[in-house]
Design a protein around this motif. Structure first.
Motif, PDB file in Angstrom:
ATOM      1  N   GLY B  70       0.812  -1.220   0.000  1.00  0.00           N
ATOM      2  CA  GLY B  70       0.000   0.000   0.000  1.00  0.00           C
ATOM      3  C   GLY B  70       0.842   1.265   0.000  1.00  0.00           C
ATOM      4  N   ALA B  71       1.936   1.237   0.762  1.00  0.00           N
ATOM      5  CA  ALA B  71       2.759   2.447   0.871  1.00  0.00           C
ATOM      6  C   ALA B  71       3.379   2.805  -0.475  1.00  0.00           C
ATOM      7  CB  ALA B  71       3.844   2.245   1.933  1.00  0.00           C
ATOM      8  N   LEU B  72       3.813   1.808  -1.235  1.00  0.00           N
ATOM      9  CA  LEU B  72       4.403   2.084  -2.550  1.00  0.00           C
ATOM     10  C   LEU B  72       3.416   2.821  -3.449  1.00  0.00           C
ATOM     11  CD1 LEU B  72       6.435  -1.072  -3.668  1.00  0.00           C
ATOM     12  CD2 LEU B  72       7.253   1.295  -3.581  1.00  0.00           C
ATOM     13  N   LEU B  73       2.166   2.355  -3.443  1.00  0.00           N
ATOM     14  CA  LEU B  73       1.146   2.976  -4.293  1.00  0.00           C
ATOM     15  C   LEU B  73       0.833   4.400  -3.840  1.00  0.00           C
ATOM     16  CD1 LEU B  73      -1.388   0.025  -4.709  1.00  0.00           C
ATOM     17  CD2 LEU B  73       0.506   0.683  -6.199  1.00  0.00           C
ATOM     18  N   ALA B  95       5.374   2.373   8.713  1.00  0.00           N
ATOM     19  CA  ALA B  95       6.459   3.361   8.711  1.00  0.00           C
ATOM     20  C   ALA B  95       7.656   2.853   7.909  1.00  0.00           C
ATOM     21  CB  ALA B  95       6.870   3.682  10.150  1.00  0.00           C
ATOM     22  N   ILE B  96       8.017   1.585   8.090  1.00  0.00           N
ATOM     23  CA  ILE B  96       9.109   0.999   7.297  1.00  0.00           C
ATOM     24  C   ILE B  96       8.755   1.103   5.813  1.00  0.00           C
ATOM     25  CG2 ILE B  96      10.349  -1.140   6.726  1.00  0.00           C
ATOM     26  CD1 ILE B  96       9.653  -2.083   9.649  1.00  0.00           C
ATOM     27  N   ALA B  97       7.515   0.746   5.503  1.00  0.00           N
ATOM     28  CA  ALA B  97       7.063   0.719   4.109  1.00  0.00           C
ATOM     29  C   ALA B  97       7.095   2.116   3.493  1.00  0.00           C
ATOM     30  CB  ALA B  97       5.657   0.120   4.042  1.00  0.00           C
ATOM     31  N   PRO B 160      -2.107   5.171   7.501  1.00  0.00           N
ATOM     32  CA  PRO B 160      -2.058   3.716   7.341  1.00  0.00           C
ATOM     33  C   PRO B 160      -3.428   3.054   7.177  1.00  0.00           C
ATOM     34  CG  PRO B 160      -1.622   4.317   9.621  1.00  0.00           C
ATOM     35  CD  PRO B 160      -1.720   5.607   8.842  1.00  0.00           C
ATOM     36  N   TYR B 161      -4.494   3.805   7.441  1.00  0.00           N
ATOM     37  CA  TYR B 161      -5.828   3.186   7.362  1.00  0.00           C
ATOM     38  C   TYR B 161      -6.772   3.970   6.444  1.00  0.00           C
ATOM     39  CZ  TYR B 161      -3.715   2.547  11.966  1.00  0.00           C
ATOM     40  OH  TYR B 161      -2.813   2.379  12.992  1.00  0.00           O
ATOM     41  N   ASP B 165      -5.281   4.120  -1.592  1.00  0.00           N
ATOM     42  CA  ASP B 165      -4.150   3.387  -2.183  1.00  0.00           C
ATOM     43  C   ASP B 165      -3.632   2.336  -1.210  1.00  0.00           C
ATOM     44  OD1 ASP B 165      -3.588   4.359  -4.821  1.00  0.00           O
ATOM     45  OD2 ASP B 165      -2.995   6.269  -3.922  1.00  0.00           O
ATOM     46  N   VAL B 166      -3.546   2.725   0.061  1.00  0.00           N
ATOM     47  CA  VAL B 166      -3.043   1.797   1.081  1.00  0.00           C
ATOM     48  C   VAL B 166      -3.960   0.581   1.189  1.00  0.00           C
ATOM     49  CG1 VAL B 166      -2.701   1.513   3.568  1.00  0.00           C
ATOM     50  CG2 VAL B 166      -1.752   3.525   2.394  1.00  0.00           C
TER      51      VAL B 166
END
Lengths: 338, 338
Positions: B70-73, B95-97, B160-161, B165-166
């Motif tokens: 999700g983070a990439l998108l 957060a890492i993502a 994150p929620y 995209d996520v």
């Protein structure tokens, strides 16, 4: 079923007639009976190795190791020939594999293990319902016990190294790896395989035939039996030093695997105990895979040398049957690099 | 690129227009940028569960968790729109993502973590070159800090929620699982997914649409925020008890995930701490996979209940970023079942 006679010829010609076709045939015989284990990629291990590693995760295989492949084929052939039972010696994983295969075919099995076999492996053999006999710590002691049981009970021997079905079956792990990397658009420059009795490296040499790919062996410094065999031009018994890689403790390479592998293997890396420990820890913390020390021996060789092997290097992580205590101890020790 | 506006509508209609097509589109956008993680089978876990489990090993994903998807998108979309930097709150994996995605797009990133974030996750964020801010232990404390940073620096928030995209990206893990099981000739009766803020379960509900497959959530007894939301008919903040499942500590489900998931989720299993510990240990010793406690929460629910869900049950093992100390402690304790 593709056929091959199981008999063993004179030393030096034992591998005669075996080739890549036999590995492909073995793969067809195994389809749907073993897991098609994944090839795992890990950015952090790539960074440590300085090249792309393709990890064939046979630690996720049924029975916890790639040995399930060869044992299934060998026991199937014996069962079809009317065997009354099977007996095999092993440091552990081949014994688990034979026990599972015998259970699948409704055959009794006796497995001969060294006195220092690891508890996890002994438990898995018992769980499969097989009988266990312990015999010293050396290969010759186990082999003598196998012959005794063979005589007493009339059981068929499933040798972990000197059996063509076993070698061909073990080769299917490398053959799958090659195919899986190709399916991802890659091409391996080399594959790194641990060497104990030699069935993994012999199978890898068969699978890699015609692939323009280096086959690299990895063995513990403490039991460098394949290096010694290469020097002597034939298998020799080496003094068995202590290694945590219990699967690589055989103090002599099998003559069939040596025959198949010695002309093909590009190089053999001798791995220190601390490097084996570090690689086991790195696999766990970076790739999130639990591997046993034999598999970690191959990974250690790859982490230290793979950049010299090419841009894409396969590593056969042969098994995952490891003691919880060993994992705990490696995770607790700040001196183990990872 | 398949387009969707990023804006969030009023509560109750936030998920409007999102469907399975969007997950399939997200999968196409991610192709070649995330690992297609394997689906792992394990005879011993099947025996414990009393049914066939198909384990989607997102612990082997880049960055160590499914959150990379999700983070990439989300970061890609922001970068394309000219973002000057990104800020996100997370218990760790998101957060890492976001840190990895920001680095890939050359954007600065600030990640807001709870004071009790696990060291492994903090290290991975630092390794990706991102800035870290700590803010209490509650979701509301982190959210306040994110708003402050957004105001001060003009960075874009990657929630994150509450980000479409996520949620779509997270859904690709379940969509892949469904496709991989089908490729093996199987069909899932149910999929079990852990619930923290809700993006995994919301994504799973989108991916499972039209599949005649139950979506089951798993959350720690100690922080049963989704169960509370289902009872209240809307997300509510729950008292945050202590759980080792650091990824499932958010004390409130996001309204977008709740909107997408509440009508679809078949049931929610509340999992005890001892069951989470046992499942983490079982995954390691039986399936040879290192998973983090959030993923173990889903596995624990499956081990205890999957036989009632059907013959084939998927489990999304969401991540593998776990402290070595926790593993050591679980392996050393004979009272932890596995």
């Amino acid at each position: 079923m593709c056929e091959h006679e199981g008999g063993i010829a004179a030393v030096g010609t034992e591998g005669a007639g075996l080739g890549r076709d036999d590995v492909e045939c073995a793969a067809r015989r195994l389809a749907g009976r073993v897991w098609r284990t994944p090839v795992v990629r890990c950015d952090r291990l790539d960074a440590l190795a300085g090249t792309r590693l393709w990890l064939k995760a046979e630690n996720l295989q049924r029975g916890g190791s790639f040995k399930t492949r060869g044992a299934l084929l060998a026991v199937e052939r014996l069962a079809a020939a009317g065997s009354r039972g099977v007996v095999a010696q092993s440091t552990g994983n081949h014994a688990i594999a034979v026990a599972l295969a015998a259970r699948a075919h409704g055959l009794p099995a006796v497995l001969v293990l060294p006195d220092d076999a690891v508890a996890t492996k002994v438990d898995l053999i018992r769980e499969a319902g097989a009988e266990i006999a312990f015999a010293g710590t050396l290969l010759a002691e186990r082999t003598a016990m196998v012959e005794k049981i063979q005589d007493l009970r009339g059981y068929d021997v499933v040798d972990p190294y000197q059996n063509r079905d076993v070698v061909m079956g073990q080769g299917t792990a490398t053959a799958e790896l090659i195919g899986q990397v190709r399916a991802e658009g890659g091409r391996l420059d080399a594959v790194v395989v641990p060497i104990g009795g030699g069935s993994a490296i012999a199978g890898a040499c068969l699978a890699a035939a015609g692939e323009d790919m280096a086959v690299v062996g990895a063995e513990p410094e403490a039991v460098a039996s394949f290096t010694a065999a290469l020097r002597a031009g034939r298998p020799v018994t080496v003094p068995a030093g202590y290694t945590i890689a219990d699967g690589l403790r055989p103090d002599r390479t099998g003559s069939l695997p040596f025959d198949l592998a010695h002309g093909t293997v590009a190089s053999v890396v001798r791995v220190s105990e601390v490097a084996i420990e570090g690689a086991l820890r790195a696999a766990l913390l970076h790739a999130r895979l639990l591997i046993e020390p034999a598999a970690a021996t191959a990974l250690a060789a790859a982490l230290d040398h793979a950049a010299g092997f090419g841009a894409d290097v396969g590593v056969v992580l042969t098994g995952g049957n490891v003691e919880a205590d060993l994992v705990t101890s490696l995770l607790s020790r700040p001196d183990v690099p990872s």
